[in-house]
Design a protein around this motif. Sequence first.
Motif, PDB file in Angstrom:
ATOM      1  N   ASP A  34       0.824  -1.207   0.000  1.00  0.00           N
ATOM      2  CA  ASP A  34       0.000   0.000   0.000  1.00  0.00           C
ATOM      3  C   ASP A  34       0.856   1.254   0.000  1.00  0.00           C
ATOM      4  O   ASP A  34       0.514   2.261  -0.640  1.00  0.00           O
ATOM      5  CB  ASP A  34      -0.921   0.000   1.218  1.00  0.00           C
ATOM      6  N   VAL A  80      -8.661   2.747  -0.029  1.00  0.00           N
ATOM      7  CA  VAL A  80      -8.135   1.418   0.266  1.00  0.00           C
ATOM      8  C   VAL A  80      -6.988   1.485   1.270  1.00  0.00           C
ATOM      9  O   VAL A  80      -6.903   0.665   2.192  1.00  0.00           O
ATOM     10  CB  VAL A  80      -7.684   0.731  -1.036  1.00  0.00           C
ATOM     11  N   THR A  81      -6.103   2.458   1.122  1.00  0.00           N
ATOM     12  CA  THR A  81      -4.914   2.538   1.975  1.00  0.00           C
ATOM     13  C   THR A  81      -5.112   3.402   3.207  1.00  0.00           C
ATOM     14  O   THR A  81      -4.263   3.386   4.106  1.00  0.00           O
ATOM     15  CB  THR A  81      -3.728   3.095   1.173  1.00  0.00           C
ATOM     16  N   PHE A 100     -10.281  -2.116  -5.773  1.00  0.00           N
ATOM     17  CA  PHE A 100     -11.158  -1.966  -4.607  1.00  0.00           C
ATOM     18  C   PHE A 100     -12.019  -3.204  -4.347  1.00  0.00           C
ATOM     19  O   PHE A 100     -12.778  -3.230  -3.379  1.00  0.00           O
ATOM     20  CB  PHE A 100     -12.078  -0.749  -4.787  1.00  0.00           C
ATOM     21  N   TYR A 146     -11.266  -4.877  -1.033  1.00  0.00           N
ATOM     22  CA  TYR A 146     -11.610  -3.920   0.020  1.00  0.00           C
ATOM     23  C   TYR A 146     -13.110  -3.909   0.260  1.00  0.00           C
ATOM     24  O   TYR A 146     -13.567  -3.817   1.412  1.00  0.00           O
ATOM     25  CB  TYR A 146     -11.119  -2.531  -0.379  1.00  0.00           C
ATOM     26  N   SER A 172     -13.974  -6.949   2.365  1.00  0.00           N
ATOM     27  CA  SER A 172     -13.575  -6.770   3.765  1.00  0.00           C
ATOM     28  C   SER A 172     -14.476  -5.756   4.461  1.00  0.00           C
ATOM     29  O   SER A 172     -14.741  -5.863   5.670  1.00  0.00           O
ATOM     30  CB  SER A 172     -12.112  -6.319   3.838  1.00  0.00           C
ATOM     31  N   HIS A 185      -4.579  -8.417  -0.366  1.00  0.00           N
ATOM     32  CA  HIS A 185      -5.519  -7.832   0.577  1.00  0.00           C
ATOM     33  C   HIS A 185      -6.573  -8.846   1.013  1.00  0.00           C
ATOM     34  O   HIS A 185      -7.022  -8.829   2.167  1.00  0.00           O
ATOM     35  CB  HIS A 185      -6.215  -6.618  -0.043  1.00  0.00           C
TER      36      HIS A 185
END
Length: 566
Positions: free
Chosen positions: A303, A354-355, A502, A505, A508, A550
């Motif tokens: 990231d 995302v980061t 993404f 992400y 999650s 990820h």
Amino acid sequence: MKRIRFLGDRGDGSYSKRRQVKRACDACRSAKRKCHHDHLDQPDLTSDGSPHLERNVPKVPATTENSSEDQEGRRSINHQLQESVCLSTSSLPCSPTSIAPFSGPSSAHSLLLSAFTSTNMIPAGLETGLSRGLPRSRLLRPSFQDLKAPSSERRPGVAPGYLPFLVRAILPYLEIECLQMLPPQEDLDILMQVFKQEIHPILPIVDFSMQALSGPIDRENPATVILRQAICLAVCKNVSAGPHLKLPESETGQLSFQKPREFADKLFGALKIALDIGLVDDRLELIQVLALTTFHSYGPDGDDEIARLCGQAVHYAYSSGLHYPWRPGDHISEVRRIELLYSLFALDKIIAMVTGRPAILRENEVYLPAQGDTMLKELSPGLRLLFRLSQMLNQVLDLYRPRAPGETSGEECAWEASWPEFEDLAAQYDLQTMRASTQTCLELLYYAICALSYRPSQPPTGLNYIPGVILSPASQTSKIRHHYCAQRISFLLTLETTMLPFVPYAVSLSLTVALRNLQQTTLESTKILARGDVERNLRVLAELTETYWHAESAGTIGRQLFQNLS
């Protein structure tokens, strides 16, 4: 006793019978050891009086005239040595065309030029348009640009031969190694076609009409290879690209199938080295390569790397003047400029989401056409909708920016009164004309943004949550939308979708909502529903493990939390 004459001594006598040696430097003389240091003004001579050159460097004959001619010969030798090193390390010319970098209207350069009432007063040879070529000394690491940099563009303290000989010898081999990391032609053509179908309609980062991509691969022009490598890196995570992920092994050179993460890791490593040693020296090409490399995060520090690469892409967009409208003489059209800026703006906001880092590209710092401009109709519907979603995401990210502790005491929500429905957005931007996987991808991003729009001020961190907190009507509405969007994400991932950074992400995020519901609920029926959502999201993350790092990281943490709650 033999009489010795040191090199550099001058006298009228004859020294034909004297042995000629090199004078030791002061450090070696004080230490009383043999000196092996070279002096630029005194090349090491062999017994026959010819200069002693390094291995694998062409030998240049020395002059044997008088002292003044001897000095000119030494200068010629050093100059030819530098040229031979430069020619041996790259096929590009040693003397690049000097182009002034872009400067904004408030810079000293622009203010000075604005003093001229006519263009005839501007000195000849001064380029004032958009700058495409990069300065040869832009890199801090050893690169071909360091070897070719003219004295006017050389960094302070960098001499022509400051790189060790070993570095000069390795750089050409690094170039060869990087440019060989490419799928075979038949698989490469299919991967390029998948990119045009899946990613290009949403993010038209690449200009397929430019010479580096419209023509065949040319090893003398590294950009023709590096741009194709970046395209393969961006598209390799899509399902239709799976059967064509072949790369040569570095040890044997034989082709072998790779999993998406392994394929992306190898290409990312080759691209990283190619960027570090400066194989791409055109700003517009470099912007495209840097933007495509942000599609892959390889590990715990990935990231950090993709955020840096995105920042570099934005930096070179600014240094090329892309944030200003089109002017006569520019290298790209206005439509292409808007495509690049829209794509960079969307990538910047997605990477910030995302980061968890601040965004870099600000909308009020660039010139973009108004919403009703007819020029926007020339853009693809997917890009226009993606830019609209990126604007929404930019406002939602305000909830996660740093604030004083007292400012986040209550529940905070975004756009309670005017949150647009995705169906309305799809109809507004004619999304029905695009592929089903593209529609699913943009809808997935929309629901991820919706889920982010609700942020509890004090999220529960343990198992001691006490229910019964009374929320305001607006916050209650936002919380219900928050739960609905998380379940919608789980459903969309059962459909075919374009794989953009993404995607893991979003899974999650849905898993986070499900775990929070499982922890906070008191009804058994709600617990069963939340437990099913958690298990479904964990299965999806397990399926994405071979594609995204990820997904592996989020899945590992999610399983541990789920075990603690069970």
